[in-house]
Write an enzyme that holds these catalytic residues in place. Structure first.
Site, PDB file in Angstrom:
ATOM      1  CG  ASN B 156      -1.645   1.155   1.535  1.00 33.99           C
ATOM      2  OD1 ASN B 156      -2.269   1.681   0.621  1.00 33.99           O
ATOM      3  ND2 ASN B 156      -1.614   1.614   2.757  1.00 33.99           N
ATOM      4  CB  CYS B 330       7.483  14.400  12.625  1.00 34.32           C
ATOM      5  SG  CYS B 330       9.176  14.819  12.955  1.00 34.32           S
TER       6      CYS B 330
END
Lengths: 521, 394
Positions: B156, B330
């Site tokens: 994916n 992050c």
């Protein structure tokens, strides 16, 4: 996720760039931080960080081994923290990131149930944010690699015509593992001229164990051991007079004062490892049924660590204490590592491995638990000490983290450089460069706004919290990792003061500083 | 097309849009018809008929032997759970070893972790720099205790399509079951379970523009598996709970549309994909393609840029009205970048600067133009800000 103010500073960052003739430069991020004698887990043994090589594989917080990319060191003077947990003590600079979560005051006196709910907060925290009672996460290596048999591979010397042959291959089964346990606990190899043999020493009333060891020796090596009783010392010795067995055992387990478990045994299926634990405890361990506890003591730090991992793999939570060198009743006791098992469910598991019936009606309350191959255990103390000398850090391929015997440590990826120009004790100009997420850029931009025009003294007072507040708050996870700006500014000001020969005011410390040379990734 | 006119959506891999024609097909089953498919009365039989027709449509899309091999679930995560847990527990008398790769979806990885608590052992076979499974390593990883191999049909995140037929030959030669999570592949590229030799396959609905809240698991007849959800014995006893007929009808419509339009969609999207990749690699120095150059899903673009960080890229593109994803640490809680990129051997700092742009049926050519217009400027801006950027690149 971010406040409008953060997005506004991200969109239009103020004062980006560098100042060519800056009066002070502060470079923070990717900090460098443990003393050289810190033990690091390499493969399945432990080494001091100061002795590591680039190709070594260290254990990371994902429970896997990863290659060291680079090793840094630098001179550091200032506070370092000694963080203690039941697994041991790690000393590190306050800015190093540790895998764990904070336990708020109101939860500190609640037992595991109340703390387990806090796992969702698991993240990398700066060491200085951690206090007694906070929980750290320690991954348990769970790789399983079965070995069916090993080669004995001992060379026969040229003029040796009389020594017994031993089988060329020995099957690594439960019996062999139990023998390994006995040998690690009570055995040694003696390599003297014309007299090389192995021996295991038991107490005079451990007759049953002597019988067990003798049948194991017969079965494994096909050799009849000799038994020697020394009444004066209340000891029974099992002697295996075979050069080949002695060499084989020396190769596997090392010399008497640096004993260790060979690497392949650390990956064996749990049933086989349970037999090793059994032999180890039968030989040299201690199990008190009245005051329910078990313990094992060794002078080898490496063996202590390996036993700890073997126990953790079985779901047994140990505590490790260092016993300092001491003299009592005329005997010198060397520095030793004592492994305790007190935790009730762990003790039950251990006693079932040792086939001892242990009926514990009263359960001790526990503060540590294992979940998904990670041990969660509270910090028992945090001590601040002054340090001056070299500190080390590792850059680890793929994982950016590594384990000491008691903590998982991490390097934050964000980098921030702050440049200042000072005129008449005021910050006349300030610029930054940052590699990092939205929060890292926004905090950098905000600090330049906050600092510009301020006097040096005023600017030094700006904290991480001030920056976050000015931005209308930051998401909690970003408070830890991407809020370096206040530190960057402090570092720049201290750099300026150093260049000018001004003494910095009392109590100003930088939470995360980098040696400039180490930032050029 | 109505509500989000101004937004350029290039994040179909995170969430797709239900095709309006699918919604049309579902409406009667929410508005006009109701009844329990297990009931013997007319209303119930009407629903039962619709459900079985839906099953047949999904079976046709993947060329399953018979419709009864399709079990409807609540989505791909449930299908993955059911396949792994169901096969593992049902076959534990045969062995306790499972083989997977490190680039599987998180629902596969975490289910495997869960199974390890029950004494199952998992071997992860490595992938190469393109994300392709090392077939030699796969052969060596399977032993006599291996009961199941689970390898995603196509990834994916980086778009790499596995050599599933070769994989199935290896797996079957060692007498294990092959499960494949085909969430990213079904409806996008032709998938034929008979030709590929698949025993269990996870199928998602929303990934092929169907409704949310439904998915399916293909279970080849004769596969030993136990149910995950126990109750009234619906779905041949394999997945209890009153059936989600509107969902199934929607998924079936999506499957029919996919059969009809897959070819044209794929050729259009792969042209856009290649234009996007070529444009980026040409106009931005120090940019690299993640994943395989040819064995690639037609809608997947994954590139990385040295010296910049992914979350900053995503936020900057969002300001231009472009929705994309990143492999950056992050955005994750553990501060770890994408496990897929790391497993492919891409260095940590580089993985941080990765950008995933996934196209879909509603993407337009102009979307690509817009990205190619703004992206070089954004990367340049972030690089000017970054202390990692060498002088000569600035």
């Amino acid at each position: 996720m971010y406040s409008q103010k953060v997005m506004e500073h991200f969109r239009n960052p103020r004062n980006v760039g560098e100042i060519k003739d800056a009066d002070g430069i502060g470079k923070v991020g990717n900090p460098v931080c443990v003393p050289p004698d810190t033990s690091i887990i390499v493969r399945n043994s432990i080494h001091q960080i100061g002795n590591l090589k680039n190709s070594d594989m260290v254990l990371s917080h994902d429970g896997d081994f990863h290659k060291i990319d680079r090793i840094f060191n630098r001179r550091y003077t200032g506070t370092i923290l000694k963080i203690k947990t039941r697994l041991g003590t790690t000393t590190l600079t306050p800015d190093h990131m540790v895998f764990g979560f904070e336990v708020p005051k109101r939860n500190k006196y609640r037992y595991t149930k109340g703390k387990k709910e806090l796992i969702k907060n698991l993240a990398w925290l700066h060491a200085y944010e951690l206090n007694k009672g906070d929980i750290v996460a320690y991954p348990i290596p769970n790789k399983i690699l079965d070995v069916k048999e090993i080669e004995t591979n001992v060379e026969k010397s040229k003029h040796d015509f009389k020594s017994f042959e031993i089988p060329p291959r020995i099957s690594v089964d439960g019996d062999f593992m139990r023998f390994a346990g006995y040998f690690l606990a009570e055995g040694r190899t003696r390599m003297e001229r014309s007299k090389t043999y192995a021996e295991l020493t038991f107490n005079i009333n451990e007759e049953d164990k002597v019988v067990d060891v003798c049948q194991l020796v017969r079965k494994i090596f096909g050799i009849e051991p000799k038994i020697e009783r020394i009444q004066k010392k209340k000891a029974i010795k099992v002697l295996i007079y075979s050069v080949h067995v002695a060499r084989f055992l020396r190769k596997l387990f090392g010399k008497v004062n640096e004993k260790h478990i060979p690497e392949f045994m650390m990956y064996l299926p749990l049933e086989k490892q349970a037999e090793l634990i059994k032999g180890l405890w039968y030989g040299g361990g201690y199990l008190d049924l009245k005051r329910p506890r078990a313990s094992y003591s060794t002078i080898s730090e490496e063996l202590a660590h390996q036993i700890k991992i073997l126990l953790l793999r079985q779901g047994i939570i140990p505590s490790v204490y260092e016993e300092q060198e001491r003299a009592s009743e005329g005997t010198r006791h060397r520095k030793a590592y004592r492994i305790f098992v007190l935790h009730t469910p762990s003790l039950m598991k251990l006693s079932s491995i040792l086939s001892v019936d242990l009926n514990l009606r009263k359960k001790s309350r526990s503060e540590a638990w294992i979940e998904d191959n990670v041990l969660f255990t509270p910090i028992t103390s945090v001590e601040k000490i002054n340090y001056s000398g070299l500190v080390y850090n590792l850059e680890v391929k793929d994982a950016h983290s590594y384990l000491t015997p008691s903590l998982a440590l991490h390097n934050c990826g964000d980098l921030m450089w702050i440049y200042i120009k000072v005129k008449d004790n005021r910050i006349e100009d300030i610029k930054f460069k940052t590699f990092g997420c939205g929060a890292a850029i926004a905090t950098s931009s905000m600090i330049t706004e906050l600092a510009k025009g301020k006097t040096i003294e005023e600017a030094l007072k700006i904290t991480r919290q001030d920056v976050a507040d000015a931005l209308g708050g930051l998401p909690p996870i970003k408070m830890h990792c991407s809020n370096l700006a206040a530190d960057g500014l402090k570092a720049a000001i201290l750099d300026y003061m150093k260049k000018k020969g001004i003494k910095p005011p009392e109590g100003i410390k930088i939470e995360s500083e980098t040696d400039a040379d180490h930032c050029n990734v | 097309m109505s509500t989000s006119e101004s937004i350029i959506y290039m994040d179909y891999a995170s969430a797709s849009r239900t095709d309006p024609r699918v919604i049309e097909a579902m409406i009667p089953y929410m508005k006009d018809y109701f009844g329990n498919p297990s009931s013997p009365h007319t209303s119930g039989l009407k629903m039962k008929g619709a459900l079985e027709e839906a099953r047949a449509s999904v079976a046709r899309l993947i060329n399953a032997d018979r419709p009864s091999e399709i079990v409807f679930t609540s989505g791909a995560t449930e299908s993955n759970n059911m396949a792994l847990r169901g096969v593992a527990f049902r076959n534990k008398d045969r062995g306790n070893h499972i083989v997977a790769t490190k680039i599987e979806h998180i629902s596969v990885l975490n289910t495997l972790k869960y199974l390890m608590k029950f004494g199952f052992e998992v071997t992860y076979v490595p992938v190469d720099g393109y994300g392709l499974v090392d077939l030699e390593a796969l052969k060596n990883a399977i032993n006599e205790r291996t009961i199941l191999v689970t390898i995603g049909y196509a990834n994916n995140e980086v778009g790499t399509i596995q050599q599933i037929k070769e994989i199935s030959e290896i797996v079957h030669s060692k007498n294990a079951y092959l499960h494949t999570d085909a969430t990213a592949a079904v409806g996008k590229i032709p998938v034929d379970v008979l030709e590929d030799g698949i025993d269990l396959m996870t199928i998602s609905s929303w990934d092929m523009y169907g409704p949310y809240g439904i998915g399916a698991l293909y279970i080849k007849r004769g596969t030993r598996i136990e149910p995950l959800i126990i109750g009234g014995g619906q779905e041949g006893g394999l997945r209890s709970g009153t059936e989600n007929v509107p969902g199934a009808v929607g998924m079936a419509k999506a499957a029919e549309l996919a059969m009809a339009e897959m070819g044209s969609d794929a050729s259009r999207l792969s042209k856009m994909r290649d234009r996007l990749i070529d444009g980026i690699l040409k106009s931005i120095p120090h940019s690299f393609l993640n994943g395989h150059p040819t064995r690639r899903l037609p809608h997947n673009v994954n590139v990385r840029f040295s010296f910049v960080e992914g979350e900053s890229l995503v936020l900057s593109l969002d300001m231009e009205g472009i929705a994309v994803s990143s492999g950056s640490a992050c955005s994750s809680k553990t501060l770890e970048p994408s496990h897929v990129l790391i497993a492919m051997g891409i260095p940590h700092v580089e993985a941080q600067g990765s950008l995933l742009m996934s196209l879909g049926r509603f993407s337009k050519d102009e979307d690509v133009d817009k990205v190619l217009e703004v992206l070089p400027r954004i990367v340049k801006g972030l690089r000017e800000m970054s202390p990692l950027t060498p002088e000569e690149v600035r």
